[in-house]
Scaffold this motif. Structure first.
Motif, PDB file in Angstrom:
ATOM      1  N   GLU A  71       0.831  -1.209   0.000  1.00  0.00           N
ATOM      2  CA  GLU A  71       0.000   0.000   0.000  1.00  0.00           C
ATOM      3  C   GLU A  71       0.863   1.256   0.000  1.00  0.00           C
ATOM      4  O   GLU A  71       0.571   2.219  -0.705  1.00  0.00           O
ATOM      5  CB  GLU A  71      -0.958   0.019   1.195  1.00  0.00           C
ATOM      6  N   PHE A  72       1.944   1.256   0.778  1.00  0.00           N
ATOM      7  CA  PHE A  72       2.858   2.397   0.773  1.00  0.00           C
ATOM      8  C   PHE A  72       3.442   2.591  -0.622  1.00  0.00           C
ATOM      9  O   PHE A  72       3.479   3.709  -1.138  1.00  0.00           O
ATOM     10  CB  PHE A  72       3.986   2.198   1.796  1.00  0.00           C
ATOM     11  N   ALA A  73       3.908   1.517  -1.241  1.00  0.00           N
ATOM     12  CA  ALA A  73       4.506   1.595  -2.581  1.00  0.00           C
ATOM     13  C   ALA A  73       3.485   2.093  -3.600  1.00  0.00           C
ATOM     14  O   ALA A  73       3.814   2.886  -4.487  1.00  0.00           O
ATOM     15  CB  ALA A  73       5.064   0.237  -2.990  1.00  0.00           C
ATOM     16  N   ARG A  74       2.275   1.641  -3.472  1.00  0.00           N
ATOM     17  CA  ARG A  74       1.212   2.069  -4.394  1.00  0.00           C
ATOM     18  C   ARG A  74       0.959   3.575  -4.267  1.00  0.00           C
ATOM     19  O   ARG A  74       0.883   4.289  -5.263  1.00  0.00           O
ATOM     20  CB  ARG A  74      -0.066   1.290  -4.097  1.00  0.00           C
ATOM     21  N   ARG A  75       0.842   4.049  -3.050  1.00  0.00           N
ATOM     22  CA  ARG A  75       0.599   5.479  -2.824  1.00  0.00           C
ATOM     23  C   ARG A  75       1.805   6.312  -3.255  1.00  0.00           C
ATOM     24  O   ARG A  75       1.647   7.372  -3.855  1.00  0.00           O
ATOM     25  CB  ARG A  75       0.264   5.720  -1.356  1.00  0.00           C
ATOM     26  N   ARG A  76       3.004   5.814  -2.971  1.00  0.00           N
ATOM     27  CA  ARG A  76       4.231   6.501  -3.374  1.00  0.00           C
ATOM     28  C   ARG A  76       4.286   6.635  -4.889  1.00  0.00           C
ATOM     29  O   ARG A  76       4.591   7.702  -5.416  1.00  0.00           O
ATOM     30  CB  ARG A  76       5.447   5.719  -2.861  1.00  0.00           C
ATOM     31  N   GLN A  77       3.972   5.564  -5.591  1.00  0.00           N
ATOM     32  CA  GLN A  77       4.037   5.587  -7.050  1.00  0.00           C
ATOM     33  C   GLN A  77       3.006   6.556  -7.630  1.00  0.00           C
ATOM     34  O   GLN A  77       3.270   7.211  -8.632  1.00  0.00           O
ATOM     35  CB  GLN A  77       3.834   4.175  -7.610  1.00  0.00           C
ATOM     36  N   ALA A  78       1.854   6.659  -6.999  1.00  0.00           N
ATOM     37  CA  ALA A  78       0.829   7.605  -7.473  1.00  0.00           C
ATOM     38  C   ALA A  78       1.333   9.046  -7.346  1.00  0.00           C
ATOM     39  O   ALA A  78       1.101   9.871  -8.241  1.00  0.00           O
ATOM     40  CB  ALA A  78      -0.463   7.418  -6.685  1.00  0.00           C
ATOM     41  N   GLU A 109      -4.474  -6.266  -6.641  1.00  0.00           N
ATOM     42  CA  GLU A 109      -5.096  -6.149  -5.317  1.00  0.00           C
ATOM     43  C   GLU A 109      -4.402  -7.007  -4.270  1.00  0.00           C
ATOM     44  O   GLU A 109      -4.730  -6.953  -3.108  1.00  0.00           O
ATOM     45  CB  GLU A 109      -6.580  -6.517  -5.392  1.00  0.00           C
ATOM     46  N   GLY A 110      -3.494  -7.798  -4.690  1.00  0.00           N
ATOM     47  CA  GLY A 110      -2.781  -8.647  -3.742  1.00  0.00           C
ATOM     48  C   GLY A 110      -1.791  -9.526  -4.471  1.00  0.00           C
ATOM     49  O   GLY A 110      -1.604  -9.399  -5.684  1.00  0.00           O
ATOM     50  N   GLY A 111      -1.184 -10.398  -3.729  1.00  0.00           N
ATOM     51  CA  GLY A 111      -0.208 -11.302  -4.309  1.00  0.00           C
ATOM     52  C   GLY A 111       1.205 -10.860  -3.991  1.00  0.00           C
ATOM     53  O   GLY A 111       1.464  -9.711  -3.668  1.00  0.00           O
ATOM     54  N   ALA A 112       2.102 -11.814  -4.093  1.00  0.00           N
ATOM     55  CA  ALA A 112       3.500 -11.560  -3.803  1.00  0.00           C
ATOM     56  C   ALA A 112       4.179 -10.916  -5.008  1.00  0.00           C
ATOM     57  O   ALA A 112       3.922 -11.301  -6.151  1.00  0.00           O
ATOM     58  CB  ALA A 112       4.197 -12.860  -3.435  1.00  0.00           C
ATOM     59  N   PHE A 127       7.057  -4.860 -10.916  1.00  0.00           N
ATOM     60  CA  PHE A 127       6.689  -3.973  -9.810  1.00  0.00           C
ATOM     61  C   PHE A 127       5.433  -3.175 -10.151  1.00  0.00           C
ATOM     62  O   PHE A 127       4.513  -3.063  -9.327  1.00  0.00           O
ATOM     63  CB  PHE A 127       7.866  -3.033  -9.509  1.00  0.00           C
ATOM     64  N   GLU A 128       5.373  -2.639 -11.368  1.00  0.00           N
ATOM     65  CA  GLU A 128       4.184  -1.876 -11.778  1.00  0.00           C
ATOM     66  C   GLU A 128       2.935  -2.746 -11.791  1.00  0.00           C
ATOM     67  O   GLU A 128       1.858  -2.302 -11.389  1.00  0.00           O
ATOM     68  CB  GLU A 128       4.421  -1.242 -13.144  1.00  0.00           C
ATOM     69  N   ARG A 129       3.064  -3.973 -12.249  1.00  0.00           N
ATOM     70  CA  ARG A 129       1.919  -4.895 -12.246  1.00  0.00           C
ATOM     71  C   ARG A 129       1.493  -5.215 -10.813  1.00  0.00           C
ATOM     72  O   ARG A 129       0.303  -5.312 -10.520  1.00  0.00           O
ATOM     73  CB  ARG A 129       2.262  -6.172 -12.998  1.00  0.00           C
ATOM     74  N   TRP A 130       2.452  -5.425  -9.953  1.00  0.00           N
ATOM     75  CA  TRP A 130       2.173  -5.717  -8.546  1.00  0.00           C
ATOM     76  C   TRP A 130       1.433  -4.551  -7.901  1.00  0.00           C
ATOM     77  O   TRP A 130       0.493  -4.760  -7.134  1.00  0.00           O
ATOM     78  CB  TRP A 130       3.490  -6.000  -7.831  1.00  0.00           C
TER      79      TRP A 130
END
Length: 189
Positions: free
Chosen positions: A99-106, A165-168, A158-161
Motif C-alpha cells: 500500500e505504501f509503494a502504491r501510494r508513493r508511485q501515485a 489487489e494482492g499477491g506476492a 513492480f508496476e503490475r504488482w
C-alpha cells in the motif's frame, strides 16, 4: 515536541505521503511534513536533504540489497539466472509495503520532477548491477545487457504488482521474466 522520538524516518515518510496525497507534492512543505509527523523541521532536514528525498530515501538501501544479493549468487550460476535469483530474493524487501509503494508511485506519477528522480534511481541501480556482474566475471556488453534487462523486468513486475489487489511481488517478477524469455526465444544455434 520532545527531543527524541522513535522511528523519525518512518514517521516522516508516512506524513509526507499523506500530505502529498492530500495536497499534492508541490503544495507540501518540509515544515508541514515535520509538523504532521510530530517532529521539528530541523529533524526533517537531519534525515532528508529536501522533500523529494522522503520518497527516495530507501533507494540506497534497495541498491545495496540488490548488489549484495547478486554478488552472493554462486559464481557457477549464469548472469541472467543470477539476476532472476536476485529479483526473486529481493521481492521480500517489499513484502509489507504494497500500500505504501502504491501510494508513493501515485505521487511520483503525478509529478514530472519526481518521475525524473525515479528514472535516475533506476539508472543508478542499473549501473551498480552492471558493475557487480562485471565483478562476477561477466563481460562488459553482457553485464550491461543483463543489468538493463534485470531492471526492466523489475520495473514491469513492480508496476503490475502495484496495480494488483494482492499477491506476492515475486510472482509478478517471475511472470515478467517468463514473458521476456518467451519474447527473446531460444538462443541461436
Amino acid at each position: 515536541m520532545s527531543r527524541w522520538e522513535p522511528d523519525a524516518r518512518g514517521r516522516l515518510e508516512r506524513a509526507a505521503l499523506e500530505l502529498y496525497s492530500e495536497r499534492g507534492f508541490e503544495q507540501t512543505t518540509a515544515a508541514q511534513i515535520a509538523e504532521r509527523a510530530g517532529l521539528s523541521e530541523r529533524t526533517f532536514f537531519r534525515h532528508y536533504a529536501d522533500k523529494r528525498e522522503v520518497l527516495f530515501g530507501g533507494a540506497q538501501l534497495l541498491e545495496g540489497a540488490f548488489v549484495e544479493t547478486l554478488a552472493a549468487v554462486p559464481a557457477a550460476v549464469g548472469p541472467m539466472d543470477a539476476m532472476a535469483s536476485t529479483l526473486e530474493a529481493l521481492s521480500d524487501f517489499f513484502a509489507d509495503r504494497h500500500e505504501f509503494a502504491r501510494r508513493r508511485q501515485a505521487v511520483i506519477a503525478a509529478n514530472v520532477e519526481l518521475q525524473e528522480r525515479e528514472l535516475i534511481k533506476l539508472a543508478t541501480l542499473t549501473a551498480a548491477l552492471s558493475t557487480t556482474l562485471r565483478g562476477r566475471g561477466v563481460g562488459e556488453a553482457a553485464a550491461s545487457l543483463v543489468a538493463e534487462v534485470g531492471v526492466a523486468v523489475f520495473k514491469v513486475g513492480f508496476e503490475r504488482w502495484l496495480r494488483a489487489e494482492g499477491g506476492a511481488l515475486s510472482s509478478f517478477l517471475r511472470e515478467a521474466l517468463l514473458e521476456l524469455r518467451v519474447v527473446v526465444g531460444p538462443p541461436p544455434r
